[in-house]
Design an enzyme around this catalytic site. Structure first.
Site, PDB file in Angstrom:
ATOM      1  N   LYS A 202     -32.141   9.951 -10.244  1.00  0.00           N
ATOM      2  CA  LYS A 202     -32.232  10.731  -9.009  1.00  0.00           C
ATOM      3  C   LYS A 202     -33.461  10.357  -8.189  1.00  0.00           C
ATOM      4  CE  LYS A 202     -32.160  15.583  -7.498  1.00  0.00           C
ATOM      5  NZ  LYS A 202     -32.086  16.993  -7.965  1.00  0.00           N
ATOM      6  N   ASP A 267     -31.103   2.389 -19.949  1.00  0.00           N
ATOM      7  CA  ASP A 267     -30.565   1.149 -20.529  1.00  0.00           C
ATOM      8  C   ASP A 267     -29.231   1.416 -21.212  1.00  0.00           C
ATOM      9  OD1 ASP A 267     -32.935  -0.138 -19.765  1.00  0.00           O
ATOM     10  OD2 ASP A 267     -33.888   0.226 -21.691  1.00  0.00           O
TER      11      ASP A 267
END
Length: 327
Positions: A202, A267
């Site tokens: 975000k 990741d």
């Protein structure tokens, strides 16, 4: 497509990961007192370990889920590069890794006590890959591109994914029908115009379009998609879950029993998101599977991977399914 069919297809998928390779080292201990020398905690060391970090963690996530992975990046000509490359699983091809004598392999050491990170030490030098290195990496990639199903660009802003290299890789993927996803740093967002998808958090999403937090997140997602000519955008929103922007807006609630450490969660998300899409999922299905994976790894300390068994169990718990796979 069912989650089992997707998981069964993971082993048939070939994905390249090009990005900033790192080693994450951990010093684990406990704190019983404050130092008499300075107002700092004294950590009694109980364990030391290392894991693959940066884009190497993306590689490790994919390999753990059974995909065939080609790893690309730059490391130093030092013992840490041997340590990093030697830690990859057998289904990882490291032929796209370049060794450079003028820079060290990036190492980040964290000191942790009682599930709390106290300190981080970094060994790295800021650099930008030179033209000769770019051309070598591209030349090697061109030899492998036709066998790839997807490619992930994992940007930690360490100088590898320059505008020129990034755009040439994206164009090469487009020409060969290869999915290309990016975990970008906001300052480099222009480098990744035209990719299939990006997966910012975000904060990164707002920063990439230079908007304040008062701006509706959906306007931010739409602007990212349109301004940078992306097929989709997946914004991770911590406790608010994820939002996928394709032709529609898909809000995906979060799932995490406990949050210990968000290190490396991005990741895992881009790894599973890309792998699921390459295995035959829609973008929305891929986002839901990635959401399940992210909910698991934030409950672990440090950069972590997720097993197929954990992924399936968590997916079933979140979405109320009861699929059993022959794993």
């Amino acid at each position: 497509m069912s989650i089992c069919k997707l998981i069964e297809n993971f082993k048939n998928i070939k994905i390249a990961v090009i990005g900033d390779l790192m080693l994450d080292e951990y010093v684990m201990g406990r704190v019983d007192r404050i130092s008499p020398e300075a107002p700092v905690p004294v950590v009694k060391v109980l364990e030391e370990k290392f894991v693959l970090g940066g884009s190497a963690n993306v590689v490790n996530n994919l390999a753990t889920l059974g995909a065939k992975v080609i790893c690309g990046g730059v490391v130093g000509e030092d013992k840490n590069s041997d340590k990093l490359i030697g830690a990859f699983k057998n289904n990882v091809d490291t032929s796209l890794i370049l060794k450079c004598k003028d820079r060290p392999t990036i190492v980040k050491r964290r000191v942790i006590a009682g599930n709390q990170q106290l300190l981080r030490l970094d060994w790295e030098e800021e650099f930008h890959i030179n033209n000769e290195q770019e051309e070598e990496l591209l030349k090697n990639l061109k030899e492998k591109i036709k066998n790839l199903d997807a490619l992930i660009l994992s940007d930690y802003d360490k100088g590898l994914l320059t505008p020129n290299l990034s755009q040439k890789i994206i164009q090469l993927c487009k020409e060969n029908g290869v999915i290309v996803t990016v975990d970008p740093k906001p300052k480099n967002i222009e480098n990744f115009k035209g990719a299939s998808s990006i997966t910012p958090n975000k904060k990164e999403a707002y920063s990439a379009v230079k908007k304040s937090y008062q701006t509706d997140i959906n306007l931010v997602g739409k602007e990212l998609k349109e301004k940078f000519a992306l097929e989709t955008v997946l914004i991770t929103r911590s406790e608010e879950g994820m939002t996928l922007y394709d032709d529609k807006i898909h809000n995906i609630p979060t799932y995490a029993k406990e949050v210990y450490d968000v290190t490396g969660a991005g990741d895992t998300v881009i790894s599973v998101f890309t792998l699921a899409k390459a295995a035959g999922a829609t973008w929305e299905e891929a986002a839901k599977i990635a959401n399940a994976a992210g909910g698991v790894v934030v409950g672990k300390i440090g950069t972590s991977t997720i097993s197929i068994e954990e992924l399936l169990e968590t997916y079933n718990n979140i979405y109320g399914t009861s699929e059993t796979c022959d794993l």
